[in-house]
Design a protein around this motif. Structure first.
Motif, PDB file in Angstrom:
ATOM      1  N   VAL A   1      31.815  45.755  26.985  1.00 56.71           N
ATOM      2  CA  VAL A   1      32.941  45.573  27.901  1.00 56.71           C
ATOM      3  C   VAL A   1      33.610  44.223  27.637  1.00 56.71           C
ATOM      4  O   VAL A   1      34.838  44.136  27.542  1.00 56.71           O
ATOM      5  N   LEU A   2      32.803  43.175  27.495  1.00 57.13           N
ATOM      6  CA  LEU A   2      33.358  41.845  27.233  1.00 57.13           C
ATOM      7  C   LEU A   2      34.155  41.847  25.929  1.00 57.13           C
ATOM      8  O   LEU A   2      35.269  41.311  25.885  1.00 57.13           O
ATOM      9  N   ASP A   3      33.618  42.434  24.877  1.00 56.01           N
ATOM     10  CA  ASP A   3      34.335  42.487  23.597  1.00 56.01           C
ATOM     11  C   ASP A   3      35.672  43.203  23.750  1.00 56.01           C
ATOM     12  O   ASP A   3      36.681  42.781  23.188  1.00 56.01           O
ATOM     13  N   ALA A   4      35.690  44.308  24.513  1.00 58.31           N
ATOM     14  CA  ALA A   4      36.942  45.042  24.739  1.00 58.31           C
ATOM     15  C   ALA A   4      37.932  44.188  25.542  1.00 58.31           C
ATOM     16  O   ALA A   4      39.142  44.205  25.268  1.00 58.31           O
ATOM     17  N   MET A   5      37.441  43.453  26.536  1.00 61.63           N
ATOM     18  CA  MET A   5      38.311  42.578  27.328  1.00 61.63           C
ATOM     19  C   MET A   5      38.915  41.478  26.450  1.00 61.63           C
ATOM     20  O   MET A   5      40.116  41.203  26.519  1.00 61.63           O
ATOM     21  N   LEU A   6      38.081  40.852  25.617  1.00 67.53           N
ATOM     22  CA  LEU A   6      38.557  39.775  24.751  1.00 67.53           C
ATOM     23  C   LEU A   6      39.523  40.302  23.699  1.00 67.53           C
ATOM     24  O   LEU A   6      40.523  39.646  23.382  1.00 67.53           O
ATOM     25  N   SER A   7      39.259  41.496  23.184  1.00 65.64           N
ATOM     26  CA  SER A   7      40.161  42.121  22.225  1.00 65.64           C
ATOM     27  C   SER A   7      41.524  42.375  22.870  1.00 65.64           C
ATOM     28  O   SER A   7      42.568  42.130  22.258  1.00 65.64           O
ATOM     29  N   GLY A   8      41.520  42.857  24.112  1.00 67.75           N
ATOM     30  CA  GLY A   8      42.772  43.069  24.835  1.00 67.75           C
ATOM     31  C   GLY A   8      43.522  41.763  25.063  1.00 67.75           C
ATOM     32  O   GLY A   8      44.748  41.708  24.938  1.00 67.75           O
ATOM     33  N   LEU A   9      42.789  40.703  25.379  1.00 69.06           N
ATOM     34  CA  LEU A   9      43.411  39.391  25.578  1.00 69.06           C
ATOM     35  C   LEU A   9      44.045  38.917  24.273  1.00 69.06           C
ATOM     36  O   LEU A   9      45.181  38.433  24.268  1.00 69.06           O
ATOM     37  N   ASP A  10      43.335  39.091  23.158  1.00 69.28           N
ATOM     38  CA  ASP A  10      43.879  38.691  21.858  1.00 69.28           C
ATOM     39  C   ASP A  10      45.118  39.513  21.504  1.00 69.28           C
ATOM     40  O   ASP A  10      46.089  38.976  20.987  1.00 69.28           O
ATOM     41  N   ARG A  11      45.086  40.794  21.782  1.00 70.20           N
ATOM     42  CA  ARG A  11      46.170  41.703  21.418  1.00 70.20           C
ATOM     43  C   ARG A  11      47.416  41.480  22.294  1.00 70.20           C
ATOM     44  O   ARG A  11      48.531  41.433  21.808  1.00 70.20           O
ATOM     45  N   LYS A  12      47.204  41.328  23.597  1.00 68.59           N
ATOM     46  CA  LYS A  12      48.333  41.228  24.531  1.00 68.59           C
ATOM     47  C   LYS A  12      48.807  39.799  24.748  1.00 68.59           C
ATOM     48  O   LYS A  12      49.931  39.578  25.204  1.00 68.59           O
TER      49      LYS A  12
ATOM     50  N   GLY B   1      39.404  51.816  28.010  1.00 68.84           N
ATOM     51  CA  GLY B   1      38.209  52.650  27.992  1.00 68.84           C
ATOM     52  C   GLY B   1      37.086  52.189  28.894  1.00 68.84           C
ATOM     53  O   GLY B   1      36.032  52.817  28.931  1.00 68.84           O
ATOM     54  N   PHE B   2      37.271  51.093  29.619  1.00 67.19           N
ATOM     55  CA  PHE B   2      36.219  50.570  30.492  1.00 67.19           C
ATOM     56  C   PHE B   2      36.778  50.295  31.883  1.00 67.19           C
ATOM     57  O   PHE B   2      37.832  49.694  32.036  1.00 67.19           O
ATOM     58  N   SER B   3      36.039  50.728  32.884  1.00 68.96           N
ATOM     59  CA  SER B   3      36.449  50.447  34.260  1.00 68.96           C
ATOM     60  C   SER B   3      35.269  49.843  35.006  1.00 68.96           C
ATOM     61  O   SER B   3      34.139  49.843  34.538  1.00 68.96           O
ATOM     62  N   GLY B   4      35.564  49.313  36.165  1.00 68.70           N
ATOM     63  CA  GLY B   4      34.545  48.719  37.025  1.00 68.70           C
ATOM     64  C   GLY B   4      34.957  48.896  38.467  1.00 68.70           C
ATOM     65  O   GLY B   4      36.022  49.445  38.762  1.00 68.70           O
ATOM     66  N   THR B   5      34.114  48.416  39.357  1.00 69.30           N
ATOM     67  CA  THR B   5      34.412  48.493  40.777  1.00 69.30           C
ATOM     68  C   THR B   5      34.730  47.095  41.285  1.00 69.30           C
ATOM     69  O   THR B   5      33.987  46.148  41.008  1.00 69.30           O
TER      70      THR B   5
END
Length: 173
Positions: free
Chosen positions: A43-54, A156-160
């Motif tokens: 999840v962290l890797d996906a979040m950081l990837s999104g930060l890098d991309r956006k 692809g990842f969600s949380g509460t």
């Protein structure tokens, strides 16, 4: 461990164009420190990837948000983002350097945001349920837990998240 910052040395100002690189590095550091163990590496890797991309537009999409930086000298030690929608505002991106927490910086930053939103009667924030310390922070500053909702953390990842609500009476106009 970073040197502790006295709260009196903190300056809070609006996010400016030249802050992007520093903000992205700060959020990378804070997210890694805060979410790495609670959300897991995928999840962290996906979040950081999104930060890098956006880039900055992932946090400040350009829909009338106000961004705030807490600085000690030129060192970024906290951020907050708010969007006003009538008499209601939404708060996100409220982060304090993990090595600087529990010193009053978050309270000072939140107070500055609330003061800047003078015409808002309700301020709503989301705190991940996996971050009970964040929920406790908001509750300790007058926010009430007003239910939970599913939120997207990254592609692809969600949380509460706990919906945290701060309400105040506005002076008569």
């Amino acid at each position: 461990m970073r040197e502790l910052t006295p709260v009196d040395d903190i300056r809070i100002r609006s996010i400016e164009r030249g802050d992007e690189e520093r903000l992205l590095a700060f959020w990378r550091y804070v997210w890694t420190s805060t979410y790495g163990s609670s959300l897991g590496s995928q999840v962290l890797d996906a979040m950081l990837s999104g930060l890098d991309r956006k880039g900055l537009s992932g946090m400040l999409p350009g829909n009338g948000e106000r961004g705030y930086c807490a600085l000690c000298g030129e060192r970024l030690v906290g951020t907050a983002i708010a969007a006003e929608r009538g008499q209601k505002a939404f708060l996100w991106g409220m982060y304090v350097d993990p090595g600087q927490q529990r010193l009053g910086l978050g309270t000072r930053l939140l107070s500055a945001v609330i003061a800047d939103l003078a015409l808002v009667s309700i301020l709503e924030a989301r705190a991940l349920r996996s971050s009970p310390w964040a929920i406790a922070f908001y509750e300790g500053r007058g926010f009430r837990h007003n239910g939970d909702e599913a939120i997207e953390l990254a592609d692809g990842f969600s949380g509460t998240a706990a919906i945290m609500t701060f309400a105040r009476a506005l002076p008569p106009s």
